[in-house]
Write a protein that holds these residues in place. Structure first.
Motif, PDB file in Angstrom:
ATOM      1  N   ARG A 109       1.126  -1.297   0.110  1.00 38.67           N
ATOM      2  CA  ARG A 109      -0.107  -0.010  -0.056  1.00 38.67           C
ATOM      3  C   ARG A 109       0.919   1.081  -0.084  1.00 38.67           C
ATOM      4  O   ARG A 109       0.669   2.284   0.637  1.00 38.67           O
ATOM      5  CB  ARG A 109      -0.836  -0.070   1.250  1.00 38.67           C
ATOM      6  N   GLY A 110       1.866   1.158  -0.867  1.00 44.06           N
ATOM      7  CA  GLY A 110       2.792   2.462  -0.954  1.00 44.06           C
ATOM      8  C   GLY A 110       3.619   2.614   0.362  1.00 44.06           C
ATOM      9  O   GLY A 110       4.546   3.644   0.115  1.00 44.06           O
ATOM     10  N   THR A 252       4.069  12.675  -0.877  1.00 43.85           N
ATOM     11  CA  THR A 252       3.439  11.465  -1.328  1.00 43.85           C
ATOM     12  C   THR A 252       2.083  11.299  -1.598  1.00 43.85           C
ATOM     13  O   THR A 252       1.288  10.215  -1.611  1.00 43.85           O
ATOM     14  CB  THR A 252       3.661  10.323  -0.294  1.00 43.85           C
ATOM     15  N   ARG A 254      -1.532  11.298  -3.144  1.00 44.79           N
ATOM     16  CA  ARG A 254      -2.363  10.221  -3.976  1.00 44.79           C
ATOM     17  C   ARG A 254      -3.637  11.026  -4.857  1.00 44.79           C
ATOM     18  O   ARG A 254      -4.214  11.806  -4.215  1.00 44.79           O
ATOM     19  CB  ARG A 254      -2.799   9.009  -3.111  1.00 44.79           C
ATOM     20  N   GLU A 257      -6.761  11.155  -2.940  1.00 42.21           N
ATOM     21  CA  GLU A 257      -6.672  12.185  -1.628  1.00 42.21           C
ATOM     22  C   GLU A 257      -6.931  13.368  -2.276  1.00 42.21           C
ATOM     23  O   GLU A 257      -7.846  14.182  -1.713  1.00 42.21           O
ATOM     24  CB  GLU A 257      -5.173  12.192  -1.092  1.00 42.21           C
ATOM     25  N   ARG A 300      -3.542  11.107   7.196  1.00 46.24           N
ATOM     26  CA  ARG A 300      -2.271  11.488   6.228  1.00 46.24           C
ATOM     27  C   ARG A 300      -2.063  12.737   6.499  1.00 46.24           C
ATOM     28  O   ARG A 300      -0.948  13.378   6.209  1.00 46.24           O
ATOM     29  CB  ARG A 300      -2.855  11.131   4.813  1.00 46.24           C
ATOM     30  N   SER A 320      -3.463  18.145  -8.591  1.00 42.66           N
ATOM     31  CA  SER A 320      -2.754  17.627  -7.477  1.00 42.66           C
ATOM     32  C   SER A 320      -0.949  17.992  -7.516  1.00 42.66           C
ATOM     33  O   SER A 320      -0.628  18.167  -6.363  1.00 42.66           O
ATOM     34  CB  SER A 320      -2.693  16.090  -7.593  1.00 42.66           C
TER      35      SER A 320
END
Length: 519
Positions: A109-110, A252, A254, A257, A300, A320
């Protein structure tokens, strides 16, 4: 700088010959030689939960350091660039040339997962993570146990020897454990790193301002006050601030997100502000996002990060990549990276050479005192009679020749002298009455490269300043500091500092292009 490294390699080769009968010394000195010219070794220090692993992830741009108070955060972990993912384990008492035990490098999961269940952590000296990334090509980052943990004492005892070139010390505020660390280990680390190689970071800046949008600005004001704090000044070059969680998430970010945050930003501002008053209200609020998504955003970003991201999206940040860049800037990460680049990386060879020469000096001091190093440390029983496993004492003439070699290289390395004077000035500012003393100390530190070794940084002018103006500013400063160096009423510290500053300014002038004669 290549000259300095070549001369340092010569000293290390000489030292290996002198201490050839001592495997411990040979191993340590050979390791020092191998590190010369390689990545700068930067240790992240701080109390438990100051965000060392989070900041490491932000600097790398990937989630490779486990966060939280788990088993891995109680073990020293080295993160370096490598051709492929790899996790190695070294145990206490292992030989320096012994290959580390390997663990599987799992990415879920990253995030990198380090499985420690089958390890005897009490015997683990360090974990070594190789990860292919350009962000670790110039720097090896070392995540250390909290300074208020039981593991910290042995770790920093080792680091005062030969493991670290620079230290980034993270604090929430200037609390007792952090001051205790700086006082207890500062002298030992200063022998190797010094204040010129130590940076203090207010690492959870969003907490200073209660999570408001301007929280980082408030934290920056606190950091500026810390720069002159008498409890802190002797131990570090400067202070800065970063909202670590936001910085990590920015690097990081995503796609899912970004989509979720954009949905929140489209809500009525008053409604969203009411939801973001507390974590519970945000998670339980009905509307465009389910509670699971909201929990993930809090994990996060934190409340501060969600508020900041929504505000930026309302102001016109429309993709993003742009959001990630603005979050990184506002978190303080960009400023932190700039400090690491201009103050530490720009002097990488100097820090490494200084560390290596100090390692040789330590072995010289031990040999002269009659203490005989063994593979397990230092034998406290001086004896002219060799014992099993104990190396023979080195002949005094050989020690004297090596000491002379070290001194010859040191005295000719003005870059190392600058670091030594910078460290001394942090502890003993120049003894000049009134505010003039503080101003003179500040100018001396800048001219010695405290804000970076580039001519513009030393002279305190804009980066695009032309060579003619640079020369004029440097000549004016040179005249002033020659006056200080020749002042018969000045104290010895001021005269010595002025002499070093004069040499630094002469070096700056030598690097600038000569003015072209007309006519």
């Amino acid at each position: 700088m290549s000259r300095l490294l070549d001369e340092t390699r010569g000293v290390l080769d000489h030292a290996v010959t002198v201490f050839a009968g001592d495997p411990h010394a040979v191993g340590a000195l050979t390791a020092q030689r191998a590190r010369l010219g390689g990545p700068l070794r930067v240790a992240l220090a701080g109390s438990i939960k100051t965000g060392k692993s989070t900041l490491l992830n932000a600097l790398v741009g990937e989630q490779i350091a486990p966060t939280g108070v788990g088993e891995c955060t109680r073990v020293t972990t080295h993160y370096a660039d490598g051709p492929s993912p790899r996790i190695g384990v070294t145990y206490r008492g292992a030989r320096r040339d012994e290959d580390p035990v390997e663990l599987p490098a799992l990415h879920r999961r990253g995030s990198l997962v380090i499985e420690t269940e089958r390890l005897d952590l009490a015997r683990v000296a360090a974990l070594h993570v190789d990860w292919p990334t350009q962000h670790l090509r110039d720097v090896t980052l070392i995540d250390t146990p909290g300074v208020d943990s039981a593991a910290s004492r042995s770790v920093w005892g080792e680091f005062s020897e030969d493991v670290v070139d620079c230290v980034v010390h993270l604090v929430r505020h200037l609390h007792e454990p952090d001051v205790a660390f700086l006082e207890s280990y500062g002298d030992r680390v200063a022998e190797n790193v010094g204040a010129a190689g130590t940076l203090v970071v207010l690492s959870r800046a969003d907490e200073v301002g209660g999570g408001r949008i301007d929280a980082v600005m408030a934290a920056q004001q606190v950091a500026r006050r810390y720069r002159t704090d008498p409890a802190l000044r002797p131990w570090c070059a400067t202070t800065t601030t970063v909202a670590g969680l936001v910085a990590e998430t920015a690097r990081t970010l995503r796609g899912v997100e970004f989509t979720a945050l954009r949905s929140l930003a489209r809500l009525d501002r008053a409604d969203l502000d009411a939801q973001l008053l507390t974590a519970d209200r945000f998670v339980q609020a009905a509307g465009v996002l389910p509670s699971g998504t909201r929990l993930a955003l809090l994990d996060r970003f934190g409340l501060f990060g969600v508020r900041l991201a929504a505000s930026l999206l309302r102001r016109g940040v429309d993709d993003s990549a742009a959001l990630a860049a603005e979050l990184a800037r506002r978190s303080g990460l960009d400023e932190l990276r700039d400090i690491l680049t201009t103050r530490f990386l720009a002097r990488r060879d100097v820090f490494q050479a200084r560390s290596a020469l100090l390692a040789v000096e330590r072995f010289l001091a031990r040999a002269r005192s009659g203490y005989l190093p063994t593979t397990g440390g230092v034998d406290p029983r001086p004896s002219p009679v060799p014992r099993a496993g104990v190396p023979r004492p080195v002949a005094p003439a050989a020690l004297a020749a090596l000491a002379e070699h070290v001194e010859r290289v040191r005295s000719g390395a003005h870059e190392i002298v600058e670091l030594d004077v910078l460290t001394r000035l942090r502890r003993r500012p120049l003894d000049v009455p009134g505010r003039a003393g503080a101003a003179l100390t500040e100018e001396a530190e800048r001219l010695l490269g405290d804000q970076g070794p580039a001519p513009t940084a030393r002279l305190g002018v804009a980066e695009d300043t032309g060579p003619g103006e640079l020369r004029a500013v440097a000549l004016a400063a040179l005249g002033r500091w020659r006056g200080h160096a020749e002042n018969p009423l000045a104290d010895p510290d001021t005269v010595e500092t002025a002499q070093v500053v004069v040499r630094s300014l002469e070096g700056v002038l030598a690097e600038l292009p000569r003015p072209v004669a007309v006519g």
